[in-house]
Design an enzyme around this catalytic site. Structure first.
Site, PDB file in Angstrom:
ATOM      1  N   THR A  62     -18.733 -55.941 -23.347  1.00  0.00           N
ATOM      2  CA  THR A  62     -19.963 -56.700 -23.569  1.00  0.00           C
ATOM      3  C   THR A  62     -20.381 -56.751 -25.035  1.00  0.00           C
ATOM      4  O   THR A  62     -19.925 -55.973 -25.861  1.00  0.00           O
ATOM      5  CB  THR A  62     -21.119 -56.101 -22.753  1.00  0.00           C
ATOM      6  OG1 THR A  62     -21.406 -54.782 -23.227  1.00  0.00           O
ATOM      7  CG2 THR A  62     -20.789 -56.052 -21.280  1.00  0.00           C
ATOM      8  N   ASP A  63     -21.301 -57.672 -25.303  1.00  0.00           N
ATOM      9  CA  ASP A  63     -21.919 -57.747 -26.625  1.00  0.00           C
ATOM     10  C   ASP A  63     -23.179 -56.881 -26.617  1.00  0.00           C
ATOM     11  O   ASP A  63     -23.444 -56.161 -25.646  1.00  0.00           O
ATOM     12  CB  ASP A  63     -22.211 -59.205 -27.013  1.00  0.00           C
ATOM     13  CG  ASP A  63     -23.148 -59.909 -26.042  1.00  0.00           C
ATOM     14  OD1 ASP A  63     -23.861 -59.228 -25.260  1.00  0.00           O
ATOM     15  OD2 ASP A  63     -23.180 -61.151 -26.065  1.00  0.00           O
ATOM     16  N   THR A  64     -23.974 -56.974 -27.659  1.00  0.00           N
ATOM     17  CA  THR A  64     -25.163 -56.123 -27.761  1.00  0.00           C
ATOM     18  C   THR A  64     -26.221 -56.440 -26.712  1.00  0.00           C
ATOM     19  O   THR A  64     -27.093 -55.619 -26.446  1.00  0.00           O
ATOM     20  CB  THR A  64     -25.795 -56.232 -29.170  1.00  0.00           C
ATOM     21  OG1 THR A  64     -26.099 -57.611 -29.424  1.00  0.00           O
ATOM     22  CG2 THR A  64     -24.858 -55.696 -30.232  1.00  0.00           C
ATOM     23  N   VAL A  99     -23.877 -58.746 -22.219  1.00  0.00           N
ATOM     24  CA  VAL A  99     -23.188 -59.883 -21.621  1.00  0.00           C
ATOM     25  C   VAL A  99     -21.715 -59.818 -22.026  1.00  0.00           C
ATOM     26  O   VAL A  99     -21.394 -59.479 -23.165  1.00  0.00           O
ATOM     27  CB  VAL A  99     -23.829 -61.210 -22.115  1.00  0.00           C
ATOM     28  CG1 VAL A  99     -23.032 -62.412 -21.664  1.00  0.00           C
ATOM     29  CG2 VAL A  99     -25.273 -61.308 -21.640  1.00  0.00           C
TER      30      VAL A  99
END
Length: 149
Positions: A28-30, A33
């Site tokens: 995931t990103d920050t 997601v």
């Protein structure tokens, strides 16, 4: 009961190969997601598992100096995001078989909801990166997979 020391393997349900996975923090990103490029990694794992499930051993052929599959084209559509902790299913279906390539549709699904849909062309290339015919036995396997209903 399954052996916890044996890696997970997907399976065929009719003509579809199902490969389940969970979204981890590293995917995931920050914002939690799934990063868009990681869907391609999920699909690669599922395709590799699909080949293994039908007895296609790319590693053995490569060790003998033979060819291997390389992604030549991907068309992908992102519909909805996956998030940290989601359980996903990658469904792969052989759609097209040519002398030196195979076309596979791959969908990433969460609880019945389509998240990502892709069409992948995997070309069979020799050790020098030139297209070559797939082994006939592999073409026969793909035809069998594609014809299962």
């Amino acid at each position: 009961m399954s052996n916890p020391d044996v890696p997970y393997r997907g399976a065929f349900v009719g003509a579809e190969h199902h490969f389940a996975l969970t979204v981890y923090f590293e995917d995931t990103d920050t914002a939690g997601v799934v990063y868009y490029a990681n869907y391609l990694k999920f699909m690669e794992r599922a395709r590799s598992d699909m080949l293994r499930a039908v007895g296609i051993n790319q590693r053995e052929v490569m060790a003998r100096g033979g060819g291997a599959y390389y992604v030549a084209d991907v068309t992908i559509k992102y519909h909805r995001p996956a998030r940290l902790g989601d359980d996903l299913l990658v469904v792969s279906t052989v759609e097209q078989i040519r002398a030196a390539a195979v076309g596979i549709q791959q969908r990433v699904i969460r609880a019945g909801e389509l998240l990502t849909d892709a069409r992948v062309t995997a070309a069979f290339l020799d050790a020098n990166g030139r297209p070559q015919r797939q082994p006939k036995s592999w073409i026969d396997i793909f035809k069998e997979i594609a014809s299962v209903s």
